[in-house]
Write a protein that holds these residues in place. Structure first.
Motif, PDB file in Angstrom:
ATOM      1  N   ARG A   1       0.825  -1.209   0.000  1.00  0.00           N
ATOM      2  CA  ARG A   1       0.000   0.000   0.000  1.00  0.00           C
ATOM      3  C   ARG A   1       0.862   1.263   0.000  1.00  0.00           C
ATOM      4  NH1 ARG A   1      -4.375   1.856   4.687  1.00  0.00           N
ATOM      5  NH2 ARG A   1      -4.981   3.842   3.700  1.00  0.00           N
ATOM      6  N   ALA A   2       1.894   1.271   0.848  1.00  0.00           N
ATOM      7  CA  ALA A   2       2.746   2.455   0.944  1.00  0.00           C
ATOM      8  C   ALA A   2       3.555   2.675  -0.331  1.00  0.00           C
ATOM      9  CB  ALA A   2       3.679   2.329   2.148  1.00  0.00           C
ATOM     10  N   LEU A   3       4.141   1.610  -0.853  1.00  0.00           N
ATOM     11  CA  LEU A   3       4.967   1.755  -2.056  1.00  0.00           C
ATOM     12  C   LEU A   3       4.130   2.146  -3.271  1.00  0.00           C
ATOM     13  CD1 LEU A   3       7.381  -1.275  -1.537  1.00  0.00           C
ATOM     14  CD2 LEU A   3       8.031   1.130  -1.603  1.00  0.00           C
ATOM     15  N   LYS A   4       2.940   1.581  -3.381  1.00  0.00           N
ATOM     16  CA  LYS A   4       2.075   1.940  -4.507  1.00  0.00           C
ATOM     17  C   LYS A   4       1.650   3.400  -4.448  1.00  0.00           C
ATOM     18  CE  LYS A   4      -0.008  -2.200  -6.439  1.00  0.00           C
ATOM     19  NZ  LYS A   4      -1.283  -2.893  -6.758  1.00  0.00           N
ATOM     20  N   PHE A   5       1.466   3.905  -3.244  1.00  0.00           N
ATOM     21  CA  PHE A   5       1.073   5.304  -3.103  1.00  0.00           C
ATOM     22  C   PHE A   5       2.185   6.222  -3.604  1.00  0.00           C
ATOM     23  CE2 PHE A   5       0.018   9.290  -1.024  1.00  0.00           C
ATOM     24  CZ  PHE A   5      -1.368   9.336  -1.130  1.00  0.00           C
ATOM     25  N   VAL A   6       3.435   5.877  -3.237  1.00  0.00           N
ATOM     26  CA  VAL A   6       4.575   6.673  -3.715  1.00  0.00           C
ATOM     27  C   VAL A   6       4.667   6.582  -5.235  1.00  0.00           C
ATOM     28  CG1 VAL A   6       7.085   6.939  -3.662  1.00  0.00           C
ATOM     29  CG2 VAL A   6       5.850   6.385  -1.568  1.00  0.00           C
ATOM     30  N   SER A   7       4.462   5.376  -5.766  1.00  0.00           N
ATOM     31  CA  SER A   7       4.574   5.164  -7.204  1.00  0.00           C
ATOM     32  C   SER A   7       3.506   5.935  -7.982  1.00  0.00           C
ATOM     33  CB  SER A   7       4.481   3.671  -7.510  1.00  0.00           C
ATOM     34  OG  SER A   7       4.482   3.435  -8.898  1.00  0.00           O
ATOM     35  N   SER A   8       2.266   5.866  -7.507  1.00  0.00           N
ATOM     36  CA  SER A   8       1.160   6.450  -8.268  1.00  0.00           C
ATOM     37  C   SER A   8       0.988   7.946  -8.036  1.00  0.00           C
ATOM     38  CB  SER A   8      -0.142   5.723  -7.917  1.00  0.00           C
ATOM     39  OG  SER A   8      -0.460   5.905  -6.543  1.00  0.00           O
ATOM     40  N   GLN A   9       1.282   8.410  -6.813  1.00  0.00           N
ATOM     41  CA  GLN A   9       1.000   9.804  -6.483  1.00  0.00           C
ATOM     42  C   GLN A   9       2.228  10.712  -6.526  1.00  0.00           C
ATOM     43  OE1 GLN A   9      -2.222  10.559  -6.214  1.00  0.00           O
ATOM     44  NE2 GLN A   9      -2.552   8.351  -6.543  1.00  0.00           N
ATOM     45  N   TYR A  10       3.417  10.115  -6.401  1.00  0.00           N
ATOM     46  CA  TYR A  10       4.628  10.939  -6.369  1.00  0.00           C
ATOM     47  C   TYR A  10       5.630  10.550  -7.453  1.00  0.00           C
ATOM     48  CZ  TYR A  10       3.034  12.578  -1.787  1.00  0.00           C
ATOM     49  OH  TYR A  10       2.306  13.134  -0.764  1.00  0.00           O
ATOM     50  N   ASP A  11       5.150   9.816  -8.455  1.00  0.00           N
ATOM     51  CA  ASP A  11       6.010   9.401  -9.561  1.00  0.00           C
ATOM     52  C   ASP A  11       7.243   8.663  -9.050  1.00  0.00           C
ATOM     53  OD1 ASP A  11       6.593   9.108 -12.245  1.00  0.00           O
ATOM     54  OD2 ASP A  11       7.732  10.985 -12.357  1.00  0.00           O
ATOM     55  N   SER A  12       7.046   7.863  -7.994  1.00  0.00           N
ATOM     56  CA  SER A  12       8.078   6.990  -7.406  1.00  0.00           C
ATOM     57  C   SER A  12       9.187   7.738  -6.668  1.00  0.00           C
ATOM     58  CB  SER A  12       8.711   6.080  -8.470  1.00  0.00           C
ATOM     59  OG  SER A  12       7.746   5.230  -9.047  1.00  0.00           O
ATOM     60  N   VAL A  13       9.012   9.023  -6.409  1.00  0.00           N
ATOM     61  CA  VAL A  13      10.030   9.822  -5.718  1.00  0.00           C
ATOM     62  C   VAL A  13       9.522  10.207  -4.326  1.00  0.00           C
ATOM     63  CG1 VAL A  13      11.406  11.936  -5.757  1.00  0.00           C
ATOM     64  CG2 VAL A  13      10.914  10.711  -7.890  1.00  0.00           C
ATOM     65  N   ILE A  14      10.347   9.974  -3.300  1.00  0.00           N
ATOM     66  CA  ILE A  14       9.961  10.304  -1.931  1.00  0.00           C
ATOM     67  C   ILE A  14       9.799  11.815  -1.802  1.00  0.00           C
ATOM     68  CG2 ILE A  14      10.592  10.162   0.510  1.00  0.00           C
ATOM     69  CD1 ILE A  14       9.991   7.470  -0.768  1.00  0.00           C
ATOM     70  N   PRO A  15       8.620  12.281  -1.354  1.00  0.00           N
ATOM     71  CA  PRO A  15       8.386  13.726  -1.256  1.00  0.00           C
ATOM     72  C   PRO A  15       9.100  14.336  -0.051  1.00  0.00           C
ATOM     73  CG  PRO A  15       6.513  12.531  -0.397  1.00  0.00           C
ATOM     74  CD  PRO A  15       7.439  11.489  -0.969  1.00  0.00           C
TER      75      PRO A  15
ATOM     76  N   VAL B   1       3.697  11.487   6.331  1.00  0.00           N
ATOM     77  CA  VAL B   1       3.148  10.157   6.615  1.00  0.00           C
ATOM     78  C   VAL B   1       3.765   9.108   5.697  1.00  0.00           C
ATOM     79  CG1 VAL B   1       1.060   8.726   6.506  1.00  0.00           C
ATOM     80  CG2 VAL B   1       0.979  10.998   7.560  1.00  0.00           C
ATOM     81  N   ILE B   2       3.807   9.391   4.399  1.00  0.00           N
ATOM     82  CA  ILE B   2       4.305   8.379   3.468  1.00  0.00           C
ATOM     83  C   ILE B   2       5.810   8.190   3.633  1.00  0.00           C
ATOM     84  CG2 ILE B   2       4.753   9.907   1.485  1.00  0.00           C
ATOM     85  CD1 ILE B   2       3.287   6.315   1.482  1.00  0.00           C
ATOM     86  N   SER B   3       6.541   9.257   3.947  1.00  0.00           N
ATOM     87  CA  SER B   3       7.981   9.136   4.160  1.00  0.00           C
ATOM     88  C   SER B   3       8.276   8.269   5.380  1.00  0.00           C
ATOM     89  CB  SER B   3       8.600  10.521   4.340  1.00  0.00           C
ATOM     90  OG  SER B   3       9.969  10.413   4.689  1.00  0.00           O
ATOM     91  N   ARG B   4       7.528   8.490   6.435  1.00  0.00           N
ATOM     92  CA  ARG B   4       7.745   7.695   7.652  1.00  0.00           C
ATOM     93  C   ARG B   4       7.336   6.237   7.432  1.00  0.00           C
ATOM     94  NH1 ARG B   4       5.933  12.182  12.318  1.00  0.00           N
ATOM     95  NH2 ARG B   4       7.763  13.527  11.975  1.00  0.00           N
ATOM     96  N   ALA B   5       6.293   6.024   6.659  1.00  0.00           N
ATOM     97  CA  ALA B   5       5.885   4.655   6.340  1.00  0.00           C
ATOM     98  C   ALA B   5       6.959   3.938   5.530  1.00  0.00           C
ATOM     99  CB  ALA B   5       4.561   4.668   5.578  1.00  0.00           C
ATOM    100  N   ILE B   6       7.536   4.624   4.558  1.00  0.00           N
ATOM    101  CA  ILE B   6       8.593   4.035   3.733  1.00  0.00           C
ATOM    102  C   ILE B   6       9.802   3.688   4.594  1.00  0.00           C
ATOM    103  CG2 ILE B   6      10.260   4.503   1.883  1.00  0.00           C
ATOM    104  CD1 ILE B   6       7.440   3.842   0.903  1.00  0.00           C
ATOM    105  N   ASN B   7      10.136   4.541   5.535  1.00  0.00           N
ATOM    106  CA  ASN B   7      11.268   4.265   6.415  1.00  0.00           C
ATOM    107  C   ASN B   7      10.984   3.105   7.365  1.00  0.00           C
ATOM    108  OD1 ASN B   7      13.815   6.075   6.300  1.00  0.00           O
ATOM    109  ND2 ASN B   7      12.127   7.473   5.831  1.00  0.00           N
ATOM    110  N   LEU B   8       9.721   2.920   7.731  1.00  0.00           N
ATOM    111  CA  LEU B   8       9.371   1.762   8.545  1.00  0.00           C
ATOM    112  C   LEU B   8       9.514   0.476   7.729  1.00  0.00           C
ATOM    113  CD1 LEU B   8       8.459   0.772  11.288  1.00  0.00           C
ATOM    114  CD2 LEU B   8       6.095   1.016  10.542  1.00  0.00           C
ATOM    115  N   ILE B   9       9.159   0.540   6.454  1.00  0.00           N
ATOM    116  CA  ILE B   9       9.354  -0.619   5.579  1.00  0.00           C
ATOM    117  C   ILE B   9      10.842  -0.951   5.471  1.00  0.00           C
ATOM    118  CG2 ILE B   9       9.139  -1.433   3.192  1.00  0.00           C
ATOM    119  CD1 ILE B   9       6.562   0.229   3.004  1.00  0.00           C
TER     120      ILE B   9
END
Length: 668
Positions: A391-405, A482-490
């Motif tokens: 869920r977290a990785l797909k959100f980065v891929s679809s909403q941020y063009d795969s780049v951590i905001p 939120v998404i950055s912290r989720a990615i770091n938890l992954i």
């Protein structure tokens, strides 16, 4: 793809591939030497054989090497005990025992087959155990009561080369190790090592530090070290052969544990830096409960009697038995999953590893169950762990063009006083400490449970933070945080899961486009703004629940009939695609689904804890039902089933609460 990773020493690590680099202990650092019991299985291993722990030197026959490789167990060196170095080291130890006064000659009867005709090695003779009556006791040990034996003690011994041969005894001279003379030193060492190394509960010394092994309490007796066999390490003779040992060999029971250092010696010229270095090396040994005596009494006694400064056992990790579907694994009855058959089921190795380690019999016998195995994949790996990562990785891929905001978080540890996520950050830090403590104490099952609690926290964090397009539009800074912290938890989960499921860890790192990292003590911002992730993919796939009956039929041996698909000669359905089972079962499942839709969202800590308790309680119920029926046992079964029903009811209530909370939350 651009990588922006915090590169400090407390983040990244370099892990050499198996065979790539020979590791030596470093002074001033914690050096751990790990062994698992050397596999001497006579064919392919079943799922209860040995353990899923990689050690850098082991004795693995080629017939099971491919199975271990498929299970993602890496090896630096495949060794065996039929090498010149093994002979040299074994003979040196034997000679030292004699020089130090711990050998004596005894003339005793030995098992002899008149049909072969020759003295029989222990592995070629079986009979009835004189202690417990188990009919298939081996020549050196009874698998029924775990007591060590001398083959001549067996009642009605039979030759395994040809059961029709007449087995008798003949007198022969052999050298014996005077365990009675070394026993005081052995007892002193056991109590010291048990306390310092925090051994797991075992049959030699109890939790109060009291030696309870019946052999030691009754007084150890001299044990033979030689045999009248043609194959083996020749007995070394210094000077005149006064004891008549010419033509004899060292007993396998004696030189087998010497395989630990000798195989290391074949791999590393500097092997003594590991095996004669107790000041800087801690030896951790993993084994089943039937091997405890040999590793805590017999082999340490040999080391003590040898007189040199051996690296001896520091921590002992033993397991009870893994049984199969209410009974035991049996090769003769073709009952259970053996070797390559695990791969043939279509269940990925990572799922096997998770299920076996999550049910590791650390304190009591565990029961393998197909429904539990499937549930572990579908309910925990897929719905909890895999759901969070995907869920977290797909959100980065679809909403941020795969780049951590830009989260506006500084690099390094997150503050436990964060104005919004203080509770979340503190909980993760506490769980990281729990994980590290569990691993240091070799509580592997607890460590794995903690990982799943961390991933559940990740799921709940995304849910409670309302991660969706609306948040991205209304509060882009918070969404990025939120998404950055989720990615770091992954990223943290990738290293926590690595010892258990290395292929899963590799898949996560590939999707993160990140290098391997160390286990952190605190939750940190390590994957930074501007980092480009890889392509998100599902880590796990659902296994059809109907496959449980297919596999029960296939692996039930003589006790079950072939499944319809098997009887018709058709291949086993793909468990990740097929939907086997009758229309009746499908209708029943549909009725159940319509009556009470299953909750499939992120699980709370309470739900995960209840699932773990249900699994353990289910194992208890199955093990009780497998015992001989008695009125007292019926009462225990009834009580255990009642507890299981209560736990399931509590889980249902927890799922209802979670479902209600999810329906009230914002929709993505």
């Amino acid at each position: 793809m651009a990588q922006k990773i915090r590169a400090e020493a407390d983040v990244l690590r370099t892990v050499p591939a198996p065979g790539e680099q020979a590791l030596l202990p470093k002074e001033g650092e914690k050096n751990v030497l790990i062994t698992s019991a050397l596999p001497y299985c006579n064919n392919v291993p079943h799922l209860g054989t040995g353990s899923l722990h990689a050690n850098f030197a082991t004795n693995t026959p080629s017939c099971i090497r491919d199975t271990y490789k498929w299970f993602d167990i890496g090896f630096d060196h495949f060794g065996r005990t039929s090498t010149p170095l093994h002979t040299e080291i074994s003979q040196e130890i034997f000679l030292n025992l004699g020089r130090n006064g711990y050998l004596e000659r005894q003339d005793k009867d030995q098992v002899y087959c008149e049909g072969c005709p020759k003295f029989l090695a222990d592995r070629y003779v079986e009979g009835t155990c004189p202690h417990c009556g188990f009919e298939d006791a081996r020549g050196d040990q009874c698998d029924g009561c775990a007591k060590t034996l001398d083959a001549v003690e067996l009642i009605n011994p039979r030759c395994l080369v040809d059961p029709t041969h007449k087995v008798t005894t003949k007198t022969s001279s052999h050298m014996y190790l005077k365990l009675n003379a070394i026993q005081p030193k052995t007892e002193e060492w056991i109590k010291k090592s048990w306390k310092e190394g925090k051994w797991s509960p075992n049959a030699v010394i109890n939790a109060d530090g009291e030696i309870i092994d019946s052999r030691m309490k009754g007084g150890l007796q001299p044990t033979p070290l030689t045999r009248d066999l043609k194959w083996g390490v020749p007995v070394p003779i210094e000077g005149e052969d006064v004891n008549g040992m010419a033509g004899k060999v060292l007993w396998t029971q004696f030189d087998a544990p010497i395989g630990y250092p000798s195989i290391t010696a074949n791999y590393l010229p500097e092997w003594k830096q590991w095996w004669f270095n107790p000041e800087h090396v801690n030896l951790y040994q993993f084994m089943g409960k039937d091997n405890v005596y040999f590793h805590t009494v017999y082999w340490p006694s040999v080391q003590l009697a040898d007189g040199r400064n051996w690296t001896k056992l520091h921590h002992l990790s033993t397991t009870e038995y893994l049984n199969y579907e209410g009974g035991k694994f049996s090769k003769s009855k073709n009952r259970g999953v053996f070797g390559p058959a695990a791969k043939d089921t279509g269940i990925p190795a990572s799922v096997w590893r998770y299920y076996l380690l999550s049910t590791r019999p650390e304190t009591a016998d565990a029961m393998f169950s197909w429904p539990d195995c499937i549930a572990a994949n579908n309910n925990i790996l897929l719905n909890n762990f895999g759901n969070f990562v995907n869920r977290a990785l797909k959100f980065v891929s679809s909403q941020y063009d795969s780049v951590i905001p830009d989260s506006q978080d500084p690099a390094g540890p997150y503050s436990p006083n964060d104005p919004i996520d203080s509770e979340f950050i503190t909980t993760i830090n506490n769980l990281l400490k729990d994980y590290i403590d569990a691993m240091e104490a070799v509580k592997l099952r607890l460590g794995l449970q903690t990982i799943m609690l961390i991933s559940a926290q990740g799921n709940n964090y995304l849910q409670s933070s309302g991660l969706n397009k609306a948040l991205m539009n209304d509060n882009p800074v918070r969404c990025a945080q939120v998404i950055s912290r989720a990615i770091n938890l992954i990223y943290v989960l990738s290293v926590l899961i690595s010892p258990y499921m290395p292929a899963t860890a590799d898949a996560i790192l590939k999707q993160l486009n990140a290098p391997e990292r160390i286990v952190p003590e605190v939750f940190s911002n390590d994957i930074l703004t501007g980092h480009t992730i890889g392509t998100p993919e599902h880590l796990f796939k659902k296994i059809d629940e109907g496959m449980a009956e297919v596999w029960r039929a296939k692996f039930g041996g003589e006790e079950t009939k072939a499944a319809p698909a098997e009887a018709a000669g058709t291949p086993t359905p793909d468990p990740l695609k097929a939907t086997p089972g009758s229309k009746k079962k499908a209708a029943a499942a549909a009725k159940k689904a319509s009556a009470a839709p299953a909750y499939t969202g992120p699980k709370s800590e309470e739900a995960l804890a209840l699932e773990a308790k249900i699994t353990e309680q289910g194992n208890l119920v199955r093990s009780l039902k497998a015992e001989p029926k008695t009125p007292e046992l019926d009462g225990k079964i009834k009580e255990a089933v009642g507890t299981l029903k209560t736990l399931k009811s509590e889980l249902d209530e927890e799922f209802k609460k979670l479902a209600a909370a999810a329906s009230a939350a914002p929709v993505n």
